[in-house]
Design a protein around this motif. Structure first.
Motif, mmCIF file in Angstrom:
data_model
loop_
_atom_site.group_PDB
_atom_site.id
_atom_site.type_symbol
_atom_site.label_atom_id
_atom_site.label_comp_id
_atom_site.label_asym_id
_atom_site.label_seq_id
_atom_site.Cartn_x
_atom_site.Cartn_y
_atom_site.Cartn_z
ATOM 1 N N LYS A 245 0.893 -1.207 -0.130
ATOM 2 C CA LYS A 245 0.002 0.007 0.061
ATOM 3 C C LYS A 245 0.920 1.184 -0.090
ATOM 4 O O LYS A 245 0.555 2.137 -0.607
ATOM 5 C CB LYS A 245 -1.087 0.030 1.243
ATOM 6 N N ARG A 246 2.063 1.327 0.818
ATOM 7 C CA ARG A 246 2.859 2.337 0.824
ATOM 8 C C ARG A 246 3.721 2.668 -0.376
ATOM 9 O O ARG A 246 3.841 3.924 -0.721
ATOM 10 C CB ARG A 246 3.771 2.168 1.978
ATOM 11 N N LYS A 247 3.903 1.342 -0.936
ATOM 12 C CA LYS A 247 5.345 1.985 -1.997
ATOM 13 C C LYS A 247 5.141 1.359 -3.378
ATOM 14 O O LYS A 247 5.522 1.801 -4.478
ATOM 15 C CB LYS A 247 6.587 1.109 -1.396
ATOM 16 N N VAL A 248 4.172 0.348 -3.501
ATOM 17 C CA VAL A 248 3.779 -0.167 -4.969
ATOM 18 C C VAL A 248 2.521 0.041 -5.538
ATOM 19 O O VAL A 248 2.296 0.361 -6.775
ATOM 20 C CB VAL A 248 3.971 -1.615 -4.744
ATOM 21 N N ALA A 249 1.283 0.475 -4.634
ATOM 22 C CA ALA A 249 -0.015 0.274 -5.296
ATOM 23 C C ALA A 249 0.070 1.449 -6.529
ATOM 24 O O ALA A 249 -0.397 1.328 -7.416
ATOM 25 C CB ALA A 249 -1.046 0.665 -4.152
#
Ligand code: AMP
Length: 588
Positions: A163-167
């Motif tokens: 959620k923090r880095k890839v979405a």
């Protein structure tokens, strides 16, 4: 090269070292024989890393031996025997097969040191897919680049990291078909287009037969950084396991009852070759600690887990030195018999400090992503010359070479002369190329040598001494960082006109990333802009890669052809002579 402080091997071995006679072993060693220490797949169907690391032990006398003990951040402990590990990795291989992921497909991992990472790594190798680890501390940009360059088809990560880095990147990664999220159903169900890792594992069969694996089949893709351009994906093949195993024997001195702790993160090649593969091929017990460095926690682990062989890094040793030797003395570390370190220069004081603190010197060794395994090392039965990386492994021929004006290379035979460290490329874990970058790969070779990019010297007795990098690449707390990657991100900030990035020497981290920035006309240097740029770089690159320091300059020195003169920035920063500035833009 001052070896007055030579450290002799100890008298009377509790455990006799595997490498007792360096010269003799070197003279008789062959990679063919080293291969005989491993099984190969049944019925001559090739060699597969995961078979050597897991299945052969699970099917033999070591089935109930502890393969991995995981220590969680919050005090949890989880144990996995070889038999259990075989079943779990079988399940993961079946998960991939069911998803239609097969031989040669790239499976990326983005996670901290959690058991699922180890299961995924070896399950991927069983499936003959390619394991591609990434640091969980990377920001979105390094992740996007690596997944893109590596044509990542599968990403295994945690729900939180995703959620923090890839979405937000997903749209820009069309090859990324499957995302497997580690986490509770509540955490993962809300993510569109993702699978729950545990649900897939629970539904998968725990039997799996590794299919024929050619020794030259691609197994691992490790990203590394150069001076210019994007990160490079160094390709390694299944027979690399022969070198992982042999170096475990000689450089780390593994014995069957060892409890081994490699503190490196699997996001880095050391954490894969020696944090996963080599100890497992030896059937020994590995400790994995999820938490970050903390001196007392680490000594507690060494004591409680009865660690016998410990592989760590100079930055960690220097942090322990800062905490002081008195703290070590509170712990009973009698089971520890061998300490090794890698990744950056290990200062002589650190070697000697180890002797004082642990009653054992710290054995420096040298290698890099491209070599796949340890190449030069200090061995338990050999004198240590503090400050030297040691001598080449049996089976490895190293030399110091110098580039001549006509572009050819000569080998330096006189001792103590500086040149580039080079290796004769014929060991099994040698990289087979940079993915999609044939030209960059080709440039690493000359006159039958692989050029490492490091400057070194060799003394009269064949000990190698690290001098520095031949290029501008930065080593900070063991992480190799390409200045160009950092410059490119800072250039994306609207206030920035030009950037030059260097490694600034640091007593603990070895080097820290420092950026020099010139601003566009309408912007003025200020504390606020400084904070903003630091924050901008951290969000995009992650804490590992982002600059720790930024300085504003009116102009960034460049050559007349417009290349940033990092060498000059560094000389000015350190108050060193500026050297030849005849190509400097604006100079007469
Ligand atoms: P990496 O590919 O990230 O493992 O980085 C490899 C580089 O780290 C080498 O080329 C060296 O510049 C540096 N390095 C690794 N081990 C040592 C060591 N023992 N002493 C000095 N530098 C080292």
């Amino acid at each position: 090269m001052d070896w007055k402080a030579i450290i002799k091997p100890r008298d009377g071995w509790a455990v006799v070292p595997n490498l007792k006679d360096y010269e003799r072993t070197r003279a008789t060693f062959s990679w063919h024989q080293a291969r005989q220490q491993l099984d190969g797949l049944p019925d001559g169907r090739g060699i597969n890393i995961a078979h050597e690391a897991v299945d052969r032990h699970a099917a033999g006398a070591r089935a109930d031996h502890l393969a991995l003990r995981w220590l969680g951040k919050r005090g949890e402990v989880r144990d996995f025997t070889y038999k259990e590990f075989a079943r779990l990795t079988n399940r993961f291989a079946n998960v991939l097969t069911t998803l239609g992921v097969g031989k040669g497909d790239r499976v990326f991992l983005l996670a901290g040191r959690i058991p699922e990472l180890y299961v995924s790594a070896l399950g991927t190798l069983k499936n003959r897919s390619v394991f591609c680890p990434m640091f969980s501390a990377f920001g979105p940009e390094p992740i996007r680049q690596r997944l893109g360059i590596g044509d990542g088809r599968v990403l295994v990560t945690t729900a939180a990291l995703y959620k923090r880095k890839v979405a937000d990147l997903r749209q820009s990664l069309p090859q990324l078909e499957h995302v497997l999220l580690i986490g509770t159903p509540e955490e993962t169900n809300t993510v569109p287009g993702a699978h729950n890792f545990h649900a897939l594992m629970a539904a998968a069969n725990d039997q799996y037969e590794i299919q024929p694996t050619n020794p030259e089949d691609l197994a691992l893709l490790h990203f590394t950084s150069g001076t210019t351009g994007k990160p490079k994906g160094a390709m390694h093949v299944h027979q690399a396991v022969v070198a992982h195993h042999a170096t475990g024997t000689y450089a780390l001195d593994f014995h069957p009852d060892d409890i081994f702790w490699c503190t490196a993160d699997p996001g880095w090649v050391t954490g894969t070759s020696y944090g996963i593969i080599a100890p497992f091929t030896h059937g020994i017990t590995s400790i994995v600690d999820e938490a970050e460095f903390d001196a007392e926690r680490w000594y507690g682990i060494l004591q409680q887990q009865k660690v016998s062989v410990w592989y760590t890094a100079p930055t960690a040793v220097r942090m322990m030195m800062k905490v002081g030797v008195e703290v070590v003395r509170k712990y009973d570390l009698r089971t520890l018999r061998f300490i090794a370190s890698v990744g950056e220069p290990l200062n002589p004081e650190a070697v000697v400090w180890g002797q004082d603190a642990f009653g054992l010197p710290i054995h420096d060794n040298w290698w890099q992503t491209e070599t796949g395994g340890i190449m030069i090392a200090n061995y338990p039965a050999m004198d240590i010359r503090p400050g030297s990386m040691g001598r080449p492994l049996p089976g490895i021929k190293a030399g110091i070479v110098q580039r001549q004006q006509d572009g050819t290379f000569t080998v330096v035979t006189a001792p103590g002369i500086e040149g580039e460290l080079a290796l004769r490329p014929d060991w099994p874990s040698m990289f087979r190329g940079y993915l999609h970058e044939e030209e960059r790969y080709r440039k690493c070779f000359a006159d039958g040598w692989y050029l490492t990019g490091d400057l070194a010297k060799c003394d009269a007795d064949g000990y190698f001494w690290f001098v520095g990098r031949a290029d501008d690449v930065i080593k900070s707390s063991g992480h190799l960082i390409g200045p160009f990657e950092v410059e490119s991100i800072l250039m994306e900030h609207p206030a920035v006109a030009e950037v030059g990035v260097i490694g600034k020497p640091d007593p603990v981290a070895g080097e820290v990333v420092k950026a020099f920035v010139s601003l566009k006309q309408q912007y003025q240097p200020s504390d606020e802009l400084h904070r903003e740029l630091i924050g901008f770089a951290r969000t995009r690159l992650g804490a590992v890669v982002a600059p720790k320091e930024i300085a504003f300059l009116a102009n960034i020195p460049k050559t007349r052809s417009g290349k940033i003169m990092r060498r000059l920035l560094k000389a000015r920063e350190l108050g060193l002579p500026e050297g030849d500035t005849s190509t400097l833009e604006g100079e007469a």
